[in-house]
Every structure is written in C-alpha cells, then in structure tokens.
Design a protein around this motif. Structure first.
Motif, PDB file in Angstrom:
ATOM      1  N   VAL A  29      10.232 -17.892  -8.624  1.00 30.75           N
ATOM      2  CA  VAL A  29       9.714 -18.414  -9.889  1.00 30.75           C
ATOM      3  C   VAL A  29      10.071 -19.887  -9.998  1.00 30.75           C
ATOM      4  CG1 VAL A  29       9.775 -18.240 -12.404  1.00 30.75           C
ATOM      5  CG2 VAL A  29       9.936 -16.162 -11.014  1.00 30.75           C
ATOM      6  N   ASP A  30       9.063 -20.703 -10.282  1.00 36.28           N
ATOM      7  CA  ASP A  30       9.253 -22.132 -10.511  1.00 36.28           C
ATOM      8  C   ASP A  30       8.698 -22.424 -11.900  1.00 36.28           C
ATOM      9  OD1 ASP A  30       9.335 -24.857 -10.622  1.00 36.28           O
ATOM     10  OD2 ASP A  30       8.518 -25.188  -8.618  1.00 36.28           O
ATOM     11  N   GLN A  31       9.592 -22.614 -12.873  1.00 40.05           N
ATOM     12  CA  GLN A  31       9.172 -22.797 -14.261  1.00 40.05           C
ATOM     13  C   GLN A  31       8.565 -24.169 -14.526  1.00 40.05           C
ATOM     14  OE1 GLN A  31      11.378 -20.235 -17.293  1.00 40.05           O
ATOM     15  NE2 GLN A  31      13.104 -21.067 -16.134  1.00 40.05           N
ATOM     16  N   SER A  32       8.650 -25.067 -13.537  1.00 39.32           N
ATOM     17  CA  SER A  32       8.027 -26.378 -13.695  1.00 39.32           C
ATOM     18  C   SER A  32       6.525 -26.305 -13.449  1.00 39.32           C
ATOM     19  CB  SER A  32       8.652 -27.398 -12.745  1.00 39.32           C
ATOM     20  OG  SER A  32       8.342 -27.072 -11.393  1.00 39.32           O
ATOM     21  N   GLN A  33       6.095 -25.192 -12.850  1.00 39.89           N
ATOM     22  CA  GLN A  33       4.684 -24.986 -12.583  1.00 39.89           C
ATOM     23  C   GLN A  33       4.162 -23.823 -13.426  1.00 39.89           C
ATOM     24  OE1 GLN A  33       4.169 -24.438  -8.377  1.00 39.89           O
ATOM     25  NE2 GLN A  33       5.062 -26.418  -7.841  1.00 39.89           N
ATOM     26  N   ALA A  34       2.865 -23.837 -13.653  1.00 42.70           N
ATOM     27  CA  ALA A  34       2.271 -22.791 -14.473  1.00 42.70           C
ATOM     28  C   ALA A  34       2.387 -21.437 -13.775  1.00 42.70           C
ATOM     29  CB  ALA A  34       0.802 -23.109 -14.738  1.00 42.70           C
ATOM     30  N   PHE A  35       2.879 -20.441 -14.494  1.00 46.20           N
ATOM     31  CA  PHE A  35       2.927 -19.088 -13.959  1.00 46.20           C
ATOM     32  C   PHE A  35       2.714 -18.107 -15.106  1.00 46.20           C
ATOM     33  CE2 PHE A  35       7.231 -19.621 -15.427  1.00 46.20           C
ATOM     34  CZ  PHE A  35       7.685 -18.358 -15.767  1.00 46.20           C
ATOM     35  N   ASP A  36       2.233 -16.936 -14.762  1.00 46.26           N
ATOM     36  CA  ASP A  36       1.872 -15.935 -15.758  1.00 46.26           C
ATOM     37  C   ASP A  36       3.099 -15.090 -16.104  1.00 46.26           C
ATOM     38  OD1 ASP A  36       0.812 -13.879 -17.282  1.00 46.26           O
ATOM     39  OD2 ASP A  36      -1.039 -13.763 -16.108  1.00 46.26           O
ATOM     40  N   LEU A  37       3.731 -15.417 -17.221  1.00 50.08           N
ATOM     41  CA  LEU A  37       4.946 -14.707 -17.623  1.00 50.08           C
ATOM     42  C   LEU A  37       4.657 -13.251 -17.960  1.00 50.08           C
ATOM     43  CD1 LEU A  37       7.949 -14.772 -18.244  1.00 50.08           C
ATOM     44  CD2 LEU A  37       7.420 -15.658 -20.524  1.00 50.08           C
ATOM     45  N   ASP A  38       3.515 -12.990 -18.584  1.00 50.35           N
ATOM     46  CA  ASP A  38       3.161 -11.610 -18.926  1.00 50.35           C
ATOM     47  C   ASP A  38       2.982 -10.765 -17.664  1.00 50.35           C
ATOM     48  OD1 ASP A  38       3.247 -12.019 -21.652  1.00 50.35           O
ATOM     49  OD2 ASP A  38       1.141 -12.641 -21.757  1.00 50.35           O
ATOM     50  N   ALA A  39       2.341 -11.343 -16.650  1.00 49.11           N
ATOM     51  CA  ALA A  39       2.151 -10.626 -15.385  1.00 49.11           C
ATOM     52  C   ALA A  39       3.489 -10.360 -14.710  1.00 49.11           C
ATOM     53  CB  ALA A  39       1.241 -11.422 -14.452  1.00 49.11           C
ATOM     54  N   LEU A  40       4.413 -11.329 -14.828  1.00 52.30           N
ATOM     55  CA  LEU A  40       5.747 -11.162 -14.254  1.00 52.30           C
ATOM     56  C   LEU A  40       6.492 -10.023 -14.950  1.00 52.30           C
ATOM     57  CD1 LEU A  40       7.948 -12.197 -12.332  1.00 52.30           C
ATOM     58  CD2 LEU A  40       8.616 -13.833 -14.094  1.00 52.30           C
ATOM     59  N   ARG A  41       6.348  -9.947 -16.267  1.00 49.37           N
ATOM     60  CA  ARG A  41       6.988  -8.857 -17.021  1.00 49.37           C
ATOM     61  C   ARG A  41       6.420  -7.501 -16.600  1.00 49.37           C
ATOM     62  NH1 ARG A  41       6.384 -12.313 -21.994  1.00 49.37           N
ATOM     63  NH2 ARG A  41       8.431 -13.223 -22.427  1.00 49.37           N
ATOM     64  N   VAL A  42       5.103  -7.434 -16.464  1.00 46.34           N
ATOM     65  CA  VAL A  42       4.456  -6.184 -16.060  1.00 46.34           C
ATOM     66  C   VAL A  42       4.914  -5.766 -14.664  1.00 46.34           C
ATOM     67  CG1 VAL A  42       2.240  -5.136 -15.444  1.00 46.34           C
ATOM     68  CG2 VAL A  42       2.432  -6.495 -17.531  1.00 46.34           C
ATOM     69  N   GLN A  43       4.958  -6.737 -13.740  1.00 43.49           N
ATOM     70  CA  GLN A  43       5.384  -6.446 -12.382  1.00 43.49           C
ATOM     71  C   GLN A  43       6.834  -5.962 -12.347  1.00 43.49           C
ATOM     72  OE1 GLN A  43       3.779  -7.010  -8.857  1.00 43.49           O
ATOM     73  NE2 GLN A  43       5.332  -5.432  -9.025  1.00 43.49           N
ATOM     74  N   SER A  44       7.697  -6.617 -13.099  1.00 48.15           N
ATOM     75  CA  SER A  44       9.118  -6.264 -13.129  1.00 48.15           C
ATOM     76  C   SER A  44       9.330  -4.863 -13.698  1.00 48.15           C
ATOM     77  CB  SER A  44       9.907  -7.285 -13.959  1.00 48.15           C
ATOM     78  OG  SER A  44       9.760  -8.583 -13.419  1.00 48.15           O
ATOM     79  N   ARG A  45       8.597  -4.554 -14.766  1.00 47.52           N
ATOM     80  CA  ARG A  45       8.713  -3.212 -15.360  1.00 47.52           C
ATOM     81  C   ARG A  45       8.211  -2.144 -14.393  1.00 47.52           C
ATOM     82  NH1 ARG A  45       7.232  -5.831 -20.501  1.00 47.52           N
ATOM     83  NH2 ARG A  45       9.093  -5.805 -21.823  1.00 47.52           N
ATOM     84  N   ALA A  46       7.153  -2.468 -13.659  1.00 48.38           N
ATOM     85  CA  ALA A  46       6.615  -1.515 -12.680  1.00 48.38           C
ATOM     86  C   ALA A  46       7.641  -1.217 -11.594  1.00 48.38           C
ATOM     87  CB  ALA A  46       5.338  -2.069 -12.067  1.00 48.38           C
ATOM     88  N   TRP A  47       8.391  -2.235 -11.169  1.00 48.78           N
ATOM     89  CA  TRP A  47       9.446  -2.019 -10.175  1.00 48.78           C
ATOM     90  C   TRP A  47      10.474  -1.016 -10.693  1.00 48.78           C
ATOM     91  CZ3 TRP A  47      10.574  -7.903  -9.099  1.00 48.78           C
ATOM     92  CH2 TRP A  47       9.595  -8.406  -8.231  1.00 48.78           C
ATOM     93  N   LEU A  48      10.844  -1.164 -11.964  1.00 50.30           N
ATOM     94  CA  LEU A  48      11.926  -0.352 -12.516  1.00 50.30           C
ATOM     95  C   LEU A  48      11.505   1.081 -12.842  1.00 50.30           C
ATOM     96  CD1 LEU A  48      13.572  -2.928 -14.957  1.00 50.30           C
ATOM     97  CD2 LEU A  48      14.292  -2.326 -12.646  1.00 50.30           C
ATOM     98  N   GLN A  49      10.221   1.324 -12.947  1.00 53.27           N
ATOM     99  CA  GLN A  49       9.759   2.654 -13.348  1.00 53.27           C
ATOM    100  C   GLN A  49       9.962   3.716 -12.275  1.00 53.27           C
ATOM    101  OE1 GLN A  49       5.678   1.841 -14.723  1.00 53.27           O
ATOM    102  NE2 GLN A  49       6.280   2.791 -16.646  1.00 53.27           N
ATOM    103  N   TYR A  50       9.896   3.308 -11.016  1.00 58.07           N
ATOM    104  CA  TYR A  50       9.846   4.298  -9.948  1.00 58.07           C
ATOM    105  C   TYR A  50      10.966   4.125  -8.930  1.00 58.07           C
ATOM    106  CZ  TYR A  50       5.149   4.921 -11.796  1.00 58.07           C
ATOM    107  OH  TYR A  50       4.085   5.153 -12.628  1.00 58.07           O
ATOM    108  N   PRO A  51      11.488   5.218  -8.396  1.00 61.35           N
ATOM    109  CA  PRO A  51      12.438   5.130  -7.271  1.00 61.35           C
ATOM    110  C   PRO A  51      11.692   4.619  -6.040  1.00 61.35           C
ATOM    111  CG  PRO A  51      11.773   7.401  -7.629  1.00 61.35           C
ATOM    112  CD  PRO A  51      11.184   6.615  -8.761  1.00 61.35           C
ATOM    113  N   TYR A  52      12.420   4.021  -5.142  1.00 64.92           N
ATOM    114  CA  TYR A  52      11.806   3.432  -3.948  1.00 64.92           C
ATOM    115  C   TYR A  52      11.949   4.373  -2.744  1.00 64.92           C
ATOM    116  CZ  TYR A  52      11.123   0.315   0.033  1.00 64.92           C
ATOM    117  OH  TYR A  52      10.690  -0.243   1.204  1.00 64.92           O
ATOM    118  N   GLY A  53      10.964   4.304  -1.856  1.00 65.08           N
ATOM    119  CA  GLY A  53      11.075   5.003  -0.582  1.00 65.08           C
ATOM    120  C   GLY A  53      10.751   6.475  -0.613  1.00 65.08           C
ATOM    121  N   VAL A  54      10.176   6.962  -1.716  1.00 70.44           N
ATOM    122  CA  VAL A  54       9.920   8.392  -1.862  1.00 70.44           C
ATOM    123  C   VAL A  54       9.045   8.914  -0.728  1.00 70.44           C
ATOM    124  CG1 VAL A  54       8.843  10.148  -3.303  1.00 70.44           C
ATOM    125  CG2 VAL A  54      10.188   8.330  -4.356  1.00 70.44           C
TER     126      VAL A  54
END
Length: 314
Positions: free
Chosen positions: A137-162
């Motif tokens: 993440v580089d906050q000096s450049q434009a980035f989609d914070l909402d998309a980052l939140r969605v992606q981060s929540r998706a990571w946390l929802q599921y166990p890995y390697g199932v």
C-alpha cells in the motif's frame, strides 16, 4: 420465483464461513479414507507426473507427504506470520546471529479498527494465517480503500489450505498484520533469497526477483552459487543474481534453523541500510515455509526434481 430465491439462498449458504469449514472437514476426512483421490488428481495436473505417497522419490513427492502428515505444533506456530518473526528472533538469539525483522505497525481481527491516517505512507498488509495474501500500500498514490477493506475481510473469513491439503494452517489465528515495508536504501528492488534446507543441509537456493515490477524471475542455484539450468515456475533471469555480502551469514542461519526438520525453506533478505552514517548490509527475516508451492509446482527438467528429492530424508 420462490424456487429462484431458494436456489440463491442455497448458493449463499454453501459459501458462508461456517458451512465452508464444515465442508472442509468433510473433505479432509473423505480424502484420508479414500486414499487422497483429489490430491492425486491436482498433483498430476500441476506437475505433469503421478504422485507417490508410499514410495516418494521427487522433491514434490516428499513435500506432499510432509503436507498431509499430522503437523507438529511447531509447524503451526512457524507458519503464523506474527509468531514466525518472534520464533526467528528467538532462534537467532540462541545461535548468536544478528537478524532483523520488519517492524509490526498493527495487528487486528477487524479491518474497521485500522487507523489508516496513523500509518506511514508505504506499508505492507498481510493475513497471518495464509500464504500469498499480502498487499503493498502506497498512500501517496490513489488506491481503493473500500476494495482493500473487502479483500482484507475476505482473507479473514476463511481458513487457508482447506482444499490444498495444507492442514497445518487451519489452527492459525486469523488476523491482519500491518508491517513496515522493507526497502533498501540504495533504491534497488528487494531480492528474496529462499534457502531450501533439510536437517541443516542446503539443497538449493532460490532467488526471486521482480515481484513489485511484475517482471518475475526465479534463479535456482547450487549452495556454491552456481546457476542451475532449471525453470521453476517463472523464467530464469538473463543475468545470474549477484551473491549478497551477507550470503555466508544467511546460509549459516538457515542451517541452524533447519537442523530439526526434514525440510524447511528459510526466506531471508540482504538489505543495505545506513547505520550511524555508514552503509551496512543487514540480514532480515522473510518467512518459514514447509510446503512451497503446496508441494506441486512445475519444474523443468524432471531430473532436477528427482535429484533434490533424493537429498530429503523423511
């Protein structure tokens, strides 16, 4: 119309985290009872040859055997991105090595708790319980914070390697780790040195370059730093990577860290930074990996896969 709604509800329920975990447990039991049919199919599809669990001989055979064994507690702790840093520092202290880790900026289970304005301009965010889940993440450049939140929540929802049979990751607490970005002061792109080890012996050295530029290459080298004519997923670089100043120190660390394990990949960086006005090279920790590529990556030639496999004593 009611039938369509019922079907949509069924599809939604099928992918909800609780049902996903139940499905995963059932999949795990079925695979063990039936002789791992899905594992055999996926292995053949990814490597181009058959899996042998009873008489493993190649590198990927043996990594797969380790993957489906009941993982010791240390495996589970070492693949946790947060605990791995603590473990690496502990081992380095025991053996008298100078090892550095990226500074932890925040740890959270809830994306809404992240105070973005208190973070530095550039940082790394990653999921602690899985592989490959990280974002620069580089906050000096434009980035989609909402998309980052969605992606981060998706990571946390599921166990890995199932469905990859990497069950050592299941018990790892699901959190987000935000840490400083490791950046060499000379402006060069960060080079990732991966030491493939077996009971203290170096099998090979994998040098990854071009992650941030998008021009990814992988060089496979003998411990004597001789380039091997091997394509490991990505193409070889046009120029042999330069051996870092800290190479022998890194090799010593990897050897000390891996003595108790039939296989362990130790990822390290050699970073040039200014200390008291003097440019110095420091060894920084990346991660520990027991199942690189989930034990089924494409390697050419096959003879190299076989030769490295013979060096691993399960």
């Amino acid at each position: 119309m009611p039938l369509k709604r019922l079907n949509r509800f069924r599809l939604w329920l099928w992918e909800t985290p609780p049902v996903y975990e139940i499905r995963g447990r059932c999949f795990q039991i079925k695979e063990r009872l039936c002789g791992y049919p899905e594992l055999h199919r996926a292995f053949r599809e990814r490597t181009g040859y058959e899996l042998s669990l009873h008489h493993p001989c190649t590198f990927h055979h043996k990594i797969t055997v380790l993957k489906i064994r009941r993982s010791p507690r240390i495996f589970v702790r070492a693949v946790d991105k947060i605990f791995a840093k603590e473990l690496a520092l502990e081992w380095a202290h025991q053996h008298g090595f100078r090892l550095y880790v990226a500074r932890t900026l925040a740890v959270t289970k809830d994306v809404s708790e992240i105070r973005w304005h208190e973070l530095p301009q550039r940082f790394l965010i990653k999921a602690t319980h899985r592989s490959g889940a990280n974002l620069f993440v580089d906050q000096s450049q434009a980035f989609d914070l909402d998309a980052l939140r969605v992606q981060s929540r998706a990571w946390l929802q599921y166990p890995y390697g199932v469905y990859k049979h990497e069950w050592a990751y299941w018990p790892v607490p699901r959190r987000l780790l935000i840490e400083e970005l490791i950046e060499p002061v000379d402006g060069e792109e960060l080079v990732d040195y991966k030491f493939h080890m077996s009971r203290g012996r170096c099998l090979m050295i994998q040098v990854n370059q071009g992650l941030r530029s998008g021009k990814r290459t992988i060089a496979i080298l003998h411990p004597s730093w001789q380039l091997q004519p091997v394509k490991w997923v990505y193409p070889q670089p046009e120029v042999i990577p330069q051996r870092p100043d800290t190479f022998y120190e890194m090799l010593e660390m990897a050897s000390a860290f891996s003595r108790e394990f039939p296989y362990l990949r130790v990822d390290l960086y050699s970073v040039k930074q200014v200390m008291s006005g003097v440019m110095v090279s420091r060894v920084m920790f990346g991660e520990f990996t027991f199942f690189p590529g989930s034990g089924s990556e494409s390697v050419d030639p096959f003879a190299f896969d076989l030769a490295i496999g013979k060096e691993i004593k399960l």
